[in-house]
Design an enzyme around this catalytic site. Structure first.
Site, mmCIF file in Angstrom:
data_model
loop_
_atom_site.group_PDB
_atom_site.id
_atom_site.type_symbol
_atom_site.label_atom_id
_atom_site.label_comp_id
_atom_site.label_asym_id
_atom_site.label_seq_id
_atom_site.Cartn_x
_atom_site.Cartn_y
_atom_site.Cartn_z
ATOM 1 N N LYS A 71 0.804 -1.180 -0.098
ATOM 2 C CA LYS A 71 0.139 0.017 0.028
ATOM 3 C C LYS A 71 0.833 1.139 -0.033
ATOM 4 O O LYS A 71 1.906 1.273 0.561
ATOM 5 C CB LYS A 71 -0.816 -0.010 1.507
ATOM 6 N N SER A 103 -9.749 2.157 2.483
ATOM 7 C CA SER A 103 -8.959 2.881 2.050
ATOM 8 C C SER A 103 -7.935 1.961 1.132
ATOM 9 O O SER A 103 -7.309 2.507 0.255
ATOM 10 C CB SER A 103 -8.049 4.149 2.750
ATOM 11 N N SER A 145 -10.447 -0.127 6.805
ATOM 12 C CA SER A 145 -9.776 0.080 5.660
ATOM 13 C C SER A 145 -9.092 -1.217 5.153
ATOM 14 O O SER A 145 -8.856 -1.179 3.806
ATOM 15 C CB SER A 145 -8.656 1.142 5.655
#
Lengths: 480, 484, 97
Positions: free
Chosen positions: B76, B151, B175
């Site tokens: 990420k 997210s 997330s």
């Protein structure tokens, strides 16, 4: 009716640690710009602070030295504001639960027999990180930011508004300065910014509530503190007497003009939005840790003063020999050799010839060529009448020049031992009387001064080594 | 190979069926082919990936391979990766080349995992749909008109589309779990303090936690083994012995007590979602588990408490993005404050600015007690609710999300609607406890997930429960057909 | 709870985020909605409940006081990331104290 001055002081003392409070970068002064920054000090994205144990230890030590309550569950908070030298956009400080709560500093005010003590109460002392430095001069239209100092551990020490004059404020600052150095938590170097004060100043009519205060920032010398406060007080009184109200403000002192002026960058009313730092957990300070710090604490100046006064020093002298831990340690070591009966004499030596010589040569006490043991040995020889006071000064000088390892060695090598043998002195007296009939006649005619001339002749003949009391006594006996 | 589990990949590497370089090239090829459609990767650096793959092959050849040496992974873009552009989904960091490794990245590197690139995310992890990324939205591989969740939407889409066998994610309010649910993956948010936050760009420090996103519980356990554990650089990292998170995978579920919070199993849940959850519970009962009703009386306050605490911390965490030392600086300004205000106005997107303003407000003078402290008190009530519930059960089950993946724009105009959809996941972050989401069904061709929540340090148990479920079901093996 | 444009302006100033007048009214509407959602929080009786700032109740770990970081090389690497730098310093618009 006169005005009453009200002063509270906030002091930032840089804690004497090797590394920063939240990172492993060095705290040493004077490195190349930004070369003493870690990723943490630069507030790189994703970095996290970890607390330096020694910084907490220093805060505990201070708290114990001033009789505070140590909060055993102390909390770091974020103080949010934007400034180029504040890389994270917040300063890690303490708000609720500072490590040190309350406490007192005792000041000596006045000189000699007029010396009085005043207690200044502390509100709190909390740990925080220093900001970096903004350099305004070197870049056309730009400000340069050096973050070497960012993250340096500070203890912010806050008093109650209890000082009533610039003299009291300076006495407080001096006492605190001496104490933080005494307990070894701060080097006290004011030029390098290791010890800086902010003075909150207001005036009021006696009995009235506190007036609106203005804060004078970053006073880095005692002299400037005195000048700044005096100017500020007069300015506030003038404003009020001309019917203008004081606006709360942060001001800077300009040593060149001797004036204070409001800072433009602090015009906005601040809302710092303090909240507990989620990256840092509460600091647990155990009883054992506190006990350990207490065990390592040197004897404090107040206790030492009381002990010295019990040996016969005046309050003023006791304060003088405890002006710093170095002086006090020197004094104690000298006294150990000279003997407690010489407490007053030793104080006189240290505050007199010794200090004068250091001053003249621009030396710190640590660099003094005469060790306390040597000075103590010298005082002991004067006390036991091996030498006179006058010869003592000569021996001191010789010690300073490194002419011998001890007073005894110098006395021996240079033959300075006092002549106390009555027969030997009598011979000298007779010799001088015989050689100076004029003086003898003058004395007998009532001229007292002639006696001094004779004593001088005898001492000269004795190379200063004759016991002056014996010389006097014998001379008077012979002339009567 | 693209459907193989991490264990199967490691075994293929070990038996020399394939080299790490070949495997890495396979996935890099798929990224080149499919990423333009789903926009999961923000940064790819094939040379760096290949170099890491070659190094992994050398380690394996030397006989020093660990359980994951040579297996590719996507990170990420919230994790600082030394020498890699690290954007956090923001214009603010468009040109930021991280000067150091996050601990998660460092440990993945040490485990021989091969970085495939940086994956897209909501800007500064603020969002549940991946629509707030400066680098454009990520598309859900199951239906590219729909969001992948957020997210960690890029992580989820990359793994779901088989552009990476696994990914790292972070979870502040759901997330990891929500995009895992919307993309048909298994994703675990570990106990707070289990995975180091060093180098993970902070959103809300007291809630953020990194975790694995993969297809199965077993994969997640192996990944967690690689990057969890104490780290002295993170003050909130817990000093515990390393554990093997796969140690309990094979434990039978007989006697397992699954708590069903009555607040989540009332009448207002989405019918199709609740039906999928009931079906999964039926499977669990077949495996020997029993279900018990529990209660989380304060959970209805969790969204409110979260949307005070998280923005408060974020407003402060994001102050460092000021255009001074790195990141975006506005090209024109009049003075210092104007430089700050313009750089931050232009460098941050709308959702980030909104949350900074919320956070600034709840911390400001006069509102701190009413909002921030009150939210923290409610946080404690919520944590106590979980403590009490775990006296009656071993794990708690719930839907992960109120529905399947929604269409772009469906919720983005109304932040409140978006925030309220976090109701199942947010309480877990406030309490600091672990939770995972595993696929448990499909609704109109879109995956849906079940959330399992456990007490502190029960990751191994959550993985065990899920693994047993995944032995008798195949939801986690399904993939979006367009990417086969 | 209703925000005024002045409230929003004050917050934007504190947070150093420039907002145009259109953005202010849009933000104002969003903040009203969000604080409408949050409003229920203020009704909860939390008397006697200690605020919970951290997920777990442990004490801060403390670091030994040792210099482990900081060098000209690292400084130069970080300085290369800066929008404006010179002579080892980060440069910003002139600050007037």
């Amino acid at each position: 009716m006169t005005w009453e001055v009200v002063i509270g002081i906030e002091t930032h003392a840089q804690l004497a640690t090797q590394s920063k409070i939240f990172s492993g970068a060095s705290t040493a002064f004077g490195a190349e710009p930004n070369a003493q920054t870690s990723l943490i000090d630069l507030a790189m994205p994703g970095v996290l602070p970890v607390v330096n144990r020694e910084a907490v230890g220093c805060a505990i030590r201070f708290g114990l030295a001033v009789g505070s309550k140590i909060d055993q569950h102390s909390i770091f908070a974020r103080k949010n504001y934007f400034y180029p030298d504040l890389p994270k956009g917040y300063q890690i400080s303490q708000f609720e639960n500072p490590v040190v709560v309350g406490g007192q500093i005792v000041l000596q005010l006045g000189q000699g027999d007029d010396l009085v003590e005043k207690v200044v109460n502390l509100t709190r002392a909390h740990m925080e990180e220093d900001a970096g430095k903004s350099l305004h001069e070197d870049f056309q239209g730009r400000t340069g930011v050096d973050l070497n100092r960012a993250g340096t551990p500070l203890l912010e020490i806050v008093t109650e508004p209890e000082m009533r004059s610039s003299a009291e404020a300076v006495a407080y600052a001096r006492a605190l300065h001496s104490l933080v150095r005494w307990i070894g938590i701060c080097d006290g170097n004011m030029q390098e910014g290791s010890f800086r004060c902010d003075a909150n100043v207001s005036v009021r009519k006696p009995g009235q509530p506190f007036g609106t205060r203005r804060e004078i920032k970053n006073l880095n010398s005692f002299r400037f503190m005195q000048q700044a406060i005096d100017y500020e007080v007069q300015w506030q009184i003038n404003e009020l007497e001309e019917g203008r109200a004081i606006q709360q403000a942060t001001v800077l002192f300009d040593p060149d003009t001797g004036e204070t002026r409001a800072m433009r960058s602090k015009e906005d009313a601040q809302d710092y939005r303090y909240f507990p730092d989620p990256d840092l957990l509460p600091i647990a300070i155990s009883d054992e840790w506190i006990d350990r710090v207490r065990g390592e604490m040197p004897e404090l100046p107040q206790a030492m003063r009381e002990r010295f006064q019990a040996l016969g020093l005046s309050a003023y002298d006791a304060a003088a020999v405890t002006a710093s831990l170095e002086i006090a340690r020197y004094y104690e070591s000298a006294l150990k050799v000279a003997g407690n009966a010489q407490a007053k004499v030793a104080a006189n030596w240290i505050m007199g010839d010794f200090s004068a010589r250091l001053n003249r040569e621009g030396l710190d006490i640590e660099a003094a060529p005469v060790t306390p043991e040597q000075l103590g040995g010298l005082i002991a020889r004067i006390a036991d009448q091996t030498i006179s006071n006058a010869i003592g000064k000569k021996v001191f000088d010789a010690l300073w020049q490194g002419q011998g390892k001890s007073a005894d060695e110098i006395i021996e090598a240079q033959g300075l031992k006092q002549i106390t043998d009555t027969g030997a002195i009598e011979a000298l007296v007779d010799e001088v009387l015989a050689a100076n009939p004029g003086n003898v006649a003058e004395f007998k005619a009532g001229k007292e001064k002639a006696l001094n001339a004779l004593v001088g002749q005898i001492m000269k003949a004795a190379k200063g080594k004759a016991n002056p009391q014996q010389v006097n006594d014998l001379l008077k006996k012979k002339l009567s | 190979m693209i459907n193989a589990s991490l264990k199967e990949l490691a075994s293929a590497l070990d038996s020399k069926k394939i080299s790490s370089l070949e495997l890495t090239d396979l996935f890099l090829g798929r990224i080149a082919q499919h990423n333009p459609l789903i926009n999961a990767f923000v940064t790819v650096d094939e040379e760096k990936s290949r170099a890491a793959a070659k190094a992994a092959d050398a380690i394996r050849a030397a006989g020093n391979a660990g359980p994951l040496t040579g297996v590719p992974i996507a990170h990420k873009d919230i994790f600082c990766q030394d020498g890699w552009r690290t954007t956090c989904g923001s214009r603010m960091l468009e040109n930021f080349i991280a000067p150091y490794n996050a601990t998660v990245v460092e440990r993945c590197n040490q485990a021989g995992l091969v970085p495939l690139g940086k994956v897209n995310m909501d800007e500064f992890a603020m969002g549940s749909s991946n629509e707030t990324s400066y680098y454009g939205p990520v598309r859900n591989p199951w239906d590219t008109d729909r969001v992948p969740g957020g997210s960690s939407g890029g992580s989820a889409a990359a793994v779901a589309a088989r552009l990476a066998p696994a990914a790292t994610g972070t979870d502040t309010g759901g997330s990891i779990r929500q995009p895992a649910a919307l993309c048909g993956l298994t994703g675990l948010k570990p106990s707070y303090g289990t995975v180091s936050r060093w180098g993970m760009i902070a959103f809300a420090s007291s809630l953020d936690q990194a975790g694995p996103m993969a297809r199965s519980a077993e994969d997640c356990g192996l990944l967690l083994n690689a990057f969890a554990g104490f780290d002295a650089k993170d003050s909130t990292s817990l000093e515990r012995d390393n554990e093997d998170y796969t140690r309990s995978l094979y434990q039978p579920l007989k006697g397992l007590r699954i708590g069903l919070p009555k607040e989540f199993f009332g009448t207002d849940g989405d019918a199709a979602t609740m039906a999928a959850i009931e079906a999964a519970l039926a499977e669990y009962r077949k495996l020997g588990a029993e279900t018990v009703e529990v209660s989380l009386p304060s959970i209805s306050q969790s969204v409110s408490a979260y949307y005070v605490i998280a923005p408060a911390e974020a407003s402060s965490n994001l102050s460092r993005f000021d255009g001074v030392r790195y990141g975006y600086r506005a090209p024109e300004y009049t003075d210092l404050n104007d430089m700050y205000a313009k750089s931050r106005a232009q460098g941050f997107g709308e959702e980030v600015k909104r949350r900074i303003l919320i956070g600034t407000y709840v911390l400001s003078h006069g509102y701190y007690d009413a909002y921030y402290l009150q939210a923290q008190r409610i946080r404690r009530l919520i944590a106590s609710d979980f403590d009490a519930a775990f006296k009656q059960c071993d794990v708690i089950a719930s839907p992960t999300t109120p529905g399947t993946a929604f269409k772009f724009g469906e919720k983005s105009g109304d932040p409140v609607q978006m925030y309220l959809s976090d109701i199942y996941t947010i309480g877990v972050n406030l309490a600091g406890i672990p939770a995972l989401s595993h696929p448990c069904g499909e609704i109109n061709g879109l995956p849906t997930g079940m959330q399992l929540i456990g007490p502190y340090f029960s990751e191994h148990r959550l993985l065990n429960v899920t693994h047993q479920y995944q032995q008798v079901t195949d939801w986690h093996r399904r993939m979006p057909t367009a990417f086969a | 709870m209703a925000f005024t444009p002045e409230d929003v302006q004050r917050l934007a100033k504190l947070a150093r985020i420039e907002l145009g007048s259109e953005q202010i009214s849009a933000t104002l509407g969003h903040l009203d909605n969000i604080f409408g959602m949050i409003a229920d929080l203020r009704q909860v009786n939390t008397e006697g409940i200690a605020p919970m700032a951290h997920a777990c109740d442990v004490a801060q770990r403390l670091r030994a006081d040792a210099v482990t970081e900081g060098s000209v090389a690292q400084r130069d690497r970080c300085l290369a990331l800066a929008p404006e730098a010179e002579a080892g310093l980060f440069l910003v618009p002139k600050v007037i104290e």
